[in-house]
Scaffold this motif. Structure first.
Motif, PDB file in Angstrom:
ATOM      1  N   UNK A   1      -4.179 -22.660 -23.756  1.00  0.00           N
ATOM      2  CA  UNK A   1      -3.390 -23.815 -23.321  1.00  0.00           C
ATOM      3  C   UNK A   1      -1.915 -23.628 -23.667  1.00  0.00           C
ATOM      4  N   UNK A   2      -1.637 -22.991 -24.800  1.00  0.00           N
ATOM      5  CA  UNK A   2      -0.248 -22.694 -25.164  1.00  0.00           C
ATOM      6  C   UNK A   2       0.369 -21.750 -24.146  1.00  0.00           C
TER       7      UNK A   2
ATOM      8  N   UNK B   1     -14.516 -15.872 -23.235  1.00  0.00           N
ATOM      9  CA  UNK B   1     -13.240 -16.361 -23.779  1.00  0.00           C
ATOM     10  C   UNK B   1     -12.104 -15.426 -23.390  1.00  0.00           C
ATOM     11  N   UNK B   2     -12.358 -14.130 -23.439  1.00  0.00           N
ATOM     12  CA  UNK B   2     -11.351 -13.143 -23.044  1.00  0.00           C
ATOM     13  C   UNK B   2     -10.978 -13.330 -21.568  1.00  0.00           C
ATOM     14  N   UNK B   3     -11.976 -13.454 -20.707  1.00  0.00           N
ATOM     15  CA  UNK B   3     -11.699 -13.629 -19.268  1.00  0.00           C
ATOM     16  C   UNK B   3     -10.861 -14.877 -19.011  1.00  0.00           C
ATOM     17  N   UNK B   4     -11.218 -15.969 -19.676  1.00  0.00           N
ATOM     18  CA  UNK B   4     -10.478 -17.214 -19.485  1.00  0.00           C
ATOM     19  C   UNK B   4      -9.046 -17.096 -20.006  1.00  0.00           C
ATOM     20  N   UNK B   5      -8.895 -16.445 -21.142  1.00  0.00           N
ATOM     21  CA  UNK B   5      -7.565 -16.244 -21.706  1.00  0.00           C
ATOM     22  C   UNK B   5      -6.729 -15.362 -20.783  1.00  0.00           C
ATOM     23  N   UNK B   6      -7.338 -14.284 -20.304  1.00  0.00           N
ATOM     24  CA  UNK B   6      -6.628 -13.380 -19.398  1.00  0.00           C
ATOM     25  C   UNK B   6      -6.266 -14.078 -18.091  1.00  0.00           C
ATOM     26  N   UNK B   7      -7.103 -14.987 -17.622  1.00  0.00           N
ATOM     27  CA  UNK B   7      -6.779 -15.679 -16.370  1.00  0.00           C
ATOM     28  C   UNK B   7      -5.505 -16.504 -16.533  1.00  0.00           C
ATOM     29  N   UNK B   8      -5.291 -17.066 -17.715  1.00  0.00           N
ATOM     30  CA  UNK B   8      -4.041 -17.803 -17.962  1.00  0.00           C
ATOM     31  C   UNK B   8      -2.855 -16.849 -18.005  1.00  0.00           C
ATOM     32  N   UNK B   9      -3.028 -15.707 -18.641  1.00  0.00           N
ATOM     33  CA  UNK B   9      -1.945 -14.722 -18.746  1.00  0.00           C
ATOM     34  C   UNK B   9      -1.608 -14.154 -17.362  1.00  0.00           C
TER      35      UNK B   9
ATOM     36  N   UNK C   1      -9.944 -22.409 -31.110  1.00  0.00           N
ATOM     37  CA  UNK C   1      -8.654 -21.771 -31.386  1.00  0.00           C
ATOM     38  C   UNK C   1      -8.195 -20.930 -30.197  1.00  0.00           C
ATOM     39  N   UNK C   2      -9.114 -20.184 -29.601  1.00  0.00           N
ATOM     40  CA  UNK C   2      -8.759 -19.372 -28.427  1.00  0.00           C
ATOM     41  C   UNK C   2      -8.370 -20.286 -27.263  1.00  0.00           C
TER      42      UNK C   2
ATOM     43  N   UNK D   1      -7.074  -9.508 -30.432  1.00  0.00           N
ATOM     44  CA  UNK D   1      -6.591 -10.816 -30.879  1.00  0.00           C
ATOM     45  C   UNK D   1      -7.721 -11.845 -30.868  1.00  0.00           C
ATOM     46  N   UNK D   2      -8.483 -11.878 -29.802  1.00  0.00           N
ATOM     47  CA  UNK D   2      -9.590 -12.826 -29.705  1.00  0.00           C
ATOM     48  C   UNK D   2     -10.635 -12.537 -30.775  1.00  0.00           C
ATOM     49  N   UNK D   3     -10.949 -11.283 -30.969  1.00  0.00           N
ATOM     50  CA  UNK D   3     -11.899 -10.899 -32.020  1.00  0.00           C
ATOM     51  C   UNK D   3     -11.373 -11.307 -33.395  1.00  0.00           C
ATOM     52  N   UNK D   4     -10.107 -11.111 -33.608  1.00  0.00           N
ATOM     53  CA  UNK D   4      -9.499 -11.461 -34.896  1.00  0.00           C
ATOM     54  C   UNK D   4      -9.539 -12.969 -35.132  1.00  0.00           C
ATOM     55  N   UNK D   5      -9.257 -13.739 -34.104  1.00  0.00           N
ATOM     56  CA  UNK D   5      -9.335 -15.202 -34.227  1.00  0.00           C
ATOM     57  C   UNK D   5     -10.759 -15.595 -34.616  1.00  0.00           C
ATOM     58  N   UNK D   6     -11.741 -14.937 -34.031  1.00  0.00           N
ATOM     59  CA  UNK D   6     -13.142 -15.218 -34.369  1.00  0.00           C
ATOM     60  C   UNK D   6     -13.416 -14.894 -35.835  1.00  0.00           C
ATOM     61  N   UNK D   7     -12.894 -13.781 -36.311  1.00  0.00           N
ATOM     62  CA  UNK D   7     -13.103 -13.398 -37.711  1.00  0.00           C
ATOM     63  C   UNK D   7     -12.417 -14.376 -38.667  1.00  0.00           C
ATOM     64  N   UNK D   8     -11.253 -14.840 -38.284  1.00  0.00           N
ATOM     65  CA  UNK D   8     -10.504 -15.774 -39.135  1.00  0.00           C
ATOM     66  C   UNK D   8     -11.106 -17.183 -39.123  1.00  0.00           C
ATOM     67  N   UNK D   9     -11.726 -17.563 -38.021  1.00  0.00           N
ATOM     68  CA  UNK D   9     -12.243 -18.924 -37.829  1.00  0.00           C
ATOM     69  C   UNK D   9     -13.659 -18.873 -37.262  1.00  0.00           C
ATOM     70  N   UNK D  10     -14.629 -18.402 -38.034  1.00  0.00           N
ATOM     71  CA  UNK D  10     -15.974 -18.206 -37.465  1.00  0.00           C
ATOM     72  C   UNK D  10     -16.609 -19.482 -36.908  1.00  0.00           C
ATOM     73  N   UNK D  11     -16.254 -20.633 -37.442  1.00  0.00           N
ATOM     74  CA  UNK D  11     -16.883 -21.877 -37.000  1.00  0.00           C
ATOM     75  C   UNK D  11     -16.265 -22.440 -35.720  1.00  0.00           C
ATOM     76  N   UNK D  12     -14.955 -22.282 -35.580  1.00  0.00           N
ATOM     77  CA  UNK D  12     -14.296 -22.913 -34.431  1.00  0.00           C
ATOM     78  C   UNK D  12     -13.375 -21.960 -33.671  1.00  0.00           C
TER      79      UNK D  12
END
Length: 155
Positions: free
Chosen positions: A68-69, A20-28, A62-63, A47-58
């Motif tokens: 996409x944003x 997920x980090x690699x894919x996110x970084x590729x967009x950045x 979210x990432x 940030x990615x780790x935090x999103x995982x902690x906030x939304x463990x199921x999905x």
């Protein structure tokens, strides 16, 4: 056996986080003239780790939505829009994270340090808002390396 299963599950989870980090970084990295320092990369991992902690199921959804944003904002306004988006995402979550830490912390000196970090992050958010009003890009990141997830160092 239970320990081996836990370790295997952790490795799988870390692999998903790293992907997920690699894919996110590729967009950045597609954003022209947006410089991504090591500390910014570590903040994005946080940030990615935090999103995982906030939304463990999905969290992966979210990432993906954040990625996409970034892609949409890159087309709309390039590094200006993307830098402000990432700054808001990181600062808002980091402030909430630090406030949570204060609630759990018993050491008064650490609480004082956390309050200072919150103040600095809030000041950075205010500066970013003023910069936005003046059509200036902003720096983002600022997450303490103490909070960088272990999986980031394995990439």
């Amino acid at each position: 056996m239970a320990k081996e299963n836990f370790e295997a599950q952790k490795e799988t989870e870390n692999a998903f986080l790293q992907q997920s980090y690699r894919e996110f970084m590729s967009a950045i990295e597609q954003v022209p003239d947006l410089r991504i320092s090591t500390s910014k990369k570590a903040s994005i991992a946080w940030l990615i780790e935090r999103v995982k902690q906030e939304n463990p199921q999905d969290w992966q959804t979210k990432v993906q939505e954040m990625k996409e944003t970034v892609e949409t904002l890159n087309k709309k306004g390039g590094k200006f829009e993307v830098s402000h988006f990432l700054g808001r995402e990181i600062n808002n979550r980091y402030t909430a994270f630090l406030k949570e830490r204060i609630q759990r912390e018993t050491d008064e000196q650490i609480k004082k340090n956390l309050k200072t970090m919150i103040k600095m992050t809030e000041d950075n958010s205010q500066f970013a808002q003023k910069a936005r009003e003046q059509n200036e890009t902003v720096s983002f990141g600022g997450v303490s390396l103490d909070y960088t997830p272990d999986w980031y160092y394995e990439i």
